[in-house]
Scaffold this active site. Structure first.
Site, PDB file in Angstrom:
ATOM      1  N   GLU A 199      -5.443   3.291  -3.753  1.00 36.49           N
ATOM      2  CA  GLU A 199      -4.594   3.524  -2.572  1.00 36.49           C
ATOM      3  C   GLU A 199      -5.408   4.266  -1.521  1.00 36.49           C
ATOM      4  O   GLU A 199      -6.029   5.283  -1.817  1.00 36.49           O
ATOM      5  CB  GLU A 199      -3.347   4.320  -2.947  1.00 36.49           C
ATOM      6  N   ASP A 253     -10.492   2.586  -0.711  1.00 36.21           N
ATOM      7  CA  ASP A 253     -10.261   1.199  -0.342  1.00 36.21           C
ATOM      8  C   ASP A 253     -10.415   0.338  -1.589  1.00 36.21           C
ATOM      9  O   ASP A 253     -11.378   0.491  -2.349  1.00 36.21           O
ATOM     10  CB  ASP A 253     -11.285   0.803   0.722  1.00 36.21           C
ATOM     11  N   ASP A 311      -1.950  -6.350  -3.000  1.00 32.38           N
ATOM     12  CA  ASP A 311      -0.803  -6.326  -2.092  1.00 32.38           C
ATOM     13  C   ASP A 311      -1.056  -5.193  -1.107  1.00 32.38           C
ATOM     14  O   ASP A 311      -0.353  -4.191  -1.080  1.00 32.38           O
ATOM     15  CB  ASP A 311       0.499  -6.108  -2.875  1.00 32.38           C
TER      16      ASP A 311
END
Length: 228
Positions: free
Chosen positions: A92, A124, A142
């Site tokens: 995240e 990342d 996602d």
């Protein structure tokens, strides 16, 4: 009438501002006029996990990478099916997303980030793929609205040929690259095929009722394996 309450905001590095709202018992994360995710619509994010694990049957201890956390629907669905020996790395980029999960959305998160099978990486997901200490059985992406870099232009590098090559190299033999998208993208499917993937496209609904009937917007998940 219940009004929306702004709970927090976050600047995506190199991208747009996100805002967290509460609407009664529901939460939503919004960018501008786009509602990126909501507790009312979780079906396709959960399907990203369950359908991926369906394609990994026979692996007793799958090693997954999920990017990014979002509202945790994909992570929680994965943990429910993973078994005691499975592992999940969550990448995240936005610290506030995790702060919201541990703060106002703690009831929704249900402790999933503290599960001993979970490793949280604040980075990342593209870098997490490149720096992986061992191959992943599945990579679940996602991180945006699909392969179009809506939230953060730099996300495009994940979906370009170089990013897809990196993902393919980071997968264990027979591993799955699963990508969520708000809509179909035939050009992107051809791009995945051009770097050596066999691609399966599945349409899913944004939410499901108690009887399992799909409702709401239609989303797409691509499941890609290295071509034989």
């Amino acid at each position: 009438m219940i009004t929306r309450e702004l709970l927090g905001s976050a600047q995506v590095p190199g991208g747009e501002e996100l805002k967290l709202f509460a609407h009664g018992r529901d939460f939503m994360i919004v960018m501008g006029h786009n509602e990126l995710m909501s507790t009312r619509m979780r079906g396709s994010e959960e399907a990203l996990a369950t359908m991926t694990l369906d394609r990994l049957k026979g692996r007793s201890a799958p090693n997954l990478l999920i990017g990014g956390y979002g509202m945790g629907f994909t992570l929680r669905a994965a943990l429910a099916r993973l078994g005691p020996q499975g592992r999940v790395t969550v990448a995240e980029l936005v610290p506030e997303i995790i702060q919201w999960a541990r703060g106002p959305m703690a009831e929704v998160a249900a402790g999933c980030l503290d599960d001993p099978r979970v490793r949280l990486v604040m980075d990342d997901v593209g870098d997490a793929i490149l720096l992986a200490p061992e191959p992943f059985d599945a990579i679940l992406l996602d991180v945006d609205n699909g392969p179009d870099g809506l939230v953060r232009p730099e996300n495009n590098r994940l979906y370009g040929k170089a990013g897809l090559h990196n993902a393919r190299k980071a997968l264990a033999p027979g591993g799955v690259l699963a990508i969520w998208s708000a809509e179909r993208d035939d050009k992107f499917v051809r791009r995945m095929e051009s770097v050596g993937f066999e691609v399966e496209e599945v349409e899913v609904r944004a939410r499901y009722d108690a009887n399992g009937k799909g409702k709401g917007p239609r989303h797409v998940i691509w499941f890609a394996r290295e071509a034989a």
